[in-house]
Design a protein around this motif. Structure first.
Motif, PDB file in Angstrom:
ATOM      1  N   TRP A 256       0.856  -1.306  -0.012  1.00  0.00           N
ATOM      2  CA  TRP A 256       0.039  -0.076  -0.061  1.00  0.00           C
ATOM      3  C   TRP A 256       0.899   1.127   0.075  1.00  0.00           C
ATOM      4  N   CYS A 257       1.949   1.298   0.807  1.00  0.00           N
ATOM      5  CA  CYS A 257       2.787   2.202   0.791  1.00  0.00           C
ATOM      6  C   CYS A 257       3.489   2.566  -0.533  1.00  0.00           C
ATOM      7  N   VAL A 258       3.774   1.680  -1.117  1.00  0.00           N
ATOM      8  CA  VAL A 258       4.739   1.779  -2.526  1.00  0.00           C
ATOM      9  C   VAL A 258       3.440   2.453  -3.522  1.00  0.00           C
ATOM     10  N   GLY A 259       2.269   2.022  -3.420  1.00  0.00           N
ATOM     11  CA  GLY A 259       1.056   2.587  -4.060  1.00  0.00           C
ATOM     12  C   GLY A 259       1.104   3.889  -3.752  1.00  0.00           C
ATOM     13  N   VAL A 260       1.027   4.514  -2.609  1.00  0.00           N
ATOM     14  CA  VAL A 260       0.922   5.899  -2.186  1.00  0.00           C
ATOM     15  C   VAL A 260       2.033   6.819  -2.635  1.00  0.00           C
ATOM     16  N   ALA A 261       3.200   6.141  -2.542  1.00  0.00           N
ATOM     17  CA  ALA A 261       4.381   7.027  -3.161  1.00  0.00           C
ATOM     18  C   ALA A 261       4.289   7.269  -4.522  1.00  0.00           C
ATOM     19  N   PHE A 262       3.622   6.365  -5.386  1.00  0.00           N
ATOM     20  CA  PHE A 262       3.664   6.401  -6.887  1.00  0.00           C
ATOM     21  C   PHE A 262       2.387   7.390  -7.073  1.00  0.00           C
ATOM     22  N   LEU A 263       1.325   7.575  -6.425  1.00  0.00           N
ATOM     23  CA  LEU A 263       0.152   8.242  -6.429  1.00  0.00           C
ATOM     24  C   LEU A 263       0.478   9.774  -5.868  1.00  0.00           C
ATOM     25  N   VAL A 264       1.379   9.922  -4.988  1.00  0.00           N
ATOM     26  CA  VAL A 264       2.027  11.292  -4.879  1.00  0.00           C
ATOM     27  C   VAL A 264       2.741  11.766  -5.775  1.00  0.00           C
ATOM     28  N   ILE A 265       3.674  11.085  -6.233  1.00  0.00           N
ATOM     29  CA  ILE A 265       4.611  11.489  -7.424  1.00  0.00           C
ATOM     30  C   ILE A 265       3.689  11.851  -8.711  1.00  0.00           C
ATOM     31  N   TRP A 266       2.620  11.030  -9.116  1.00  0.00           N
ATOM     32  CA  TRP A 266       1.927  11.329 -10.207  1.00  0.00           C
ATOM     33  C   TRP A 266       1.114  12.594  -9.987  1.00  0.00           C
ATOM     34  N   ALA A 267       0.548  12.618  -8.843  1.00  0.00           N
ATOM     35  CA  ALA A 267      -0.557  13.799  -8.201  1.00  0.00           C
ATOM     36  C   ALA A 267       0.501  14.943  -8.327  1.00  0.00           C
ATOM     37  N   ASP A 268       1.813  14.906  -7.935  1.00  0.00           N
ATOM     38  CA  ASP A 268       2.592  16.092  -7.987  1.00  0.00           C
ATOM     39  C   ASP A 268       3.068  16.739  -9.197  1.00  0.00           C
ATOM     40  N   ARG A 269       3.305  15.839 -10.430  1.00  0.00           N
ATOM     41  CA  ARG A 269       3.474  16.185 -11.642  1.00  0.00           C
ATOM     42  C   ARG A 269       2.426  16.596 -12.244  1.00  0.00           C
ATOM     43  N   ARG A 270       1.193  16.005 -12.013  1.00  0.00           N
ATOM     44  CA  ARG A 270       0.129  16.293 -12.637  1.00  0.00           C
ATOM     45  C   ARG A 270      -0.704  17.593 -12.517  1.00  0.00           C
ATOM     46  N   PHE A 271      -0.583  18.179 -11.103  1.00  0.00           N
ATOM     47  CA  PHE A 271      -1.265  19.289 -10.546  1.00  0.00           C
ATOM     48  C   PHE A 271      -0.558  20.242  -9.941  1.00  0.00           C
ATOM     49  N   LYS A 272       0.973  19.861 -10.132  1.00  0.00           N
ATOM     50  CA  LYS A 272       1.955  20.901  -9.205  1.00  0.00           C
ATOM     51  C   LYS A 272       1.712  21.251  -8.014  1.00  0.00           C
TER      52      LYS A 272
END
Length: 344
Positions: free
Chosen positions: A184-200
């Protein structure tokens, strides 16, 4: 009938000669290095200086370890201060027992001190480190595998973890909740990276997203665990903690987006000479483009002025001379009758 399962280590300690290497501590150390490595890359990409994340981690990590241990000892005090217990065991951190809630809370205090000393905003540093913290948790959860702890209800699923008989545990196969939380934590890490790139995301919102997403997973995983825990209204304490922290993270995310939209333009004021990262490079390129445009406009205006002067009437020189004479006559001390005297 034999069933498939994940075997547990026969011991949580590996000896390198006379030096004991404990699996639990090893997993935490790996997690810290992963968090600092990824956080450093993200910090540089946002315009910060290399090494700043590590410098602040020197403050955050010790505070986090102390906070995590304090939370565990306070919420499970009966393990150390109950009848027949030895309070000295509360200091044996290598035997397991770190509460992520206390680690994040007191670790944030250490990070705040480090950020104050460096003159940088804590929310920006937290945003850079957020996915790294999630990966650090993913690594650290495998320490529970070495210690054969934090497992769930009995199951015969192929990915069940085998637990051997020991103090306060029965031999059998159980849900590997440590594995569920690690994934789950690995998935959270990728979610944050994606959202940060997508929405600044900025001003602490990437960190708030990490906290909220982690709490969602921790809630249902905690519900599966069978280890001893305090309950409130029939619900495990850490489930209530997950709910409260989730609400706080969401409220912060929403209010921050309204009050401080966008992302910080400068995360480390004295990093301008360090090359910066992608965001800093984009800003620099944009400024250069504006300056180039202004320079081109000035040159065009100068060229137009020269062409206009060349295309003027041929008698412009006498007109300029006459204008100069009139200007001289207006100066103090110049005799206005002098031109008339020249005519006589």
């Amino acid at each position: 009938m034999d069933i498939a399962y994940i075997p547990s280590p026969s011991t949580g300690v590996i000896h390198l000669g006379p030096i004991p290497l404990r699996g639990y501590a090893f997993c935490i150390i790996i997690g810290v290095f992963v968090a600092v490595w990824l956080g450093n890359k993200r910090w540089i990409a946002r315009g910060g200086k290399p090494g700043t994340v590590a410098d602040i981690a020197v403050w955050a990590v010790p505070f986090g370890l102390v906070g995590g241990r304090l939370y565990h000892v306070i919420t499970d005090y009966q393990l150390y201060f109950g009848e027949g217990r030895n309070w000295v065991d509360a200091f044996k951190i290598w035997e397991g027992g770190l509460g992520i809630w206390g680690a994040i809370a007191l670790g944030a205090v250490g990070a705040w001190i480090g950020c104050r000393l460096r003159g940088i905003p804590l929310p920006a540093w937290a945003d850079a480190l957020a996915p790294g913290i999630a990966l650090a948790q993913a690594c650290g959860r495998w320490g529970n595998w070495f210690n054969q702890e934090l497992y769930g209800r009995a199951t015969d699923l192929p990915w069940a973890v085998e637990i051997s008989a020991g103090p306060n545990r029965d031999a059998g196969t159980y849900h590997p909740t440590f594995l569920y939380e690690s994934l789950w934590c690995v998935g959270v890490a990728f979610l944050v990276i994606w959202a940060d790139r997508r929405f600044k995301l900025g001003h602490g919102r990437a960190f708030a997203l990490y906290v909220a997403a982690y709490c969602v997973g921790r809630g249902w995983i905690e519900y599966m665990r069978v280890d001893e825990a305090h309950h409130i209204l029939g619900v495990r304490l850490n489930v209530w903690t997950s709910i409260v922290v989730f609400v706080l993270a969401v409220v912060y995310f929403v209010l921050s987006a309204k009050l401080r939209p966008g992302r910080e333009e400068v995360v480390e004021p004295d990093a301008s000479g360090g090359g910066g990262g992608k965001d800093a490079k984009d800003a620099k390129d944009g400024k250069a483009a504006v300056e180039a445009k202004d320079n081109g406009k000035d040159k065009a205006e100068d060229k137009a002025a020269v062409e206009a002067a060349d295309a003027g009437p041929k008698d412009s020189a006498p007109a300029l001379a006459q204008g100069a004479v009139k200007a001289d006559l207006r100066k103090p001390g110049v005799d206005a009758a002098a031109p008339e005297a020249d005519k006589s």
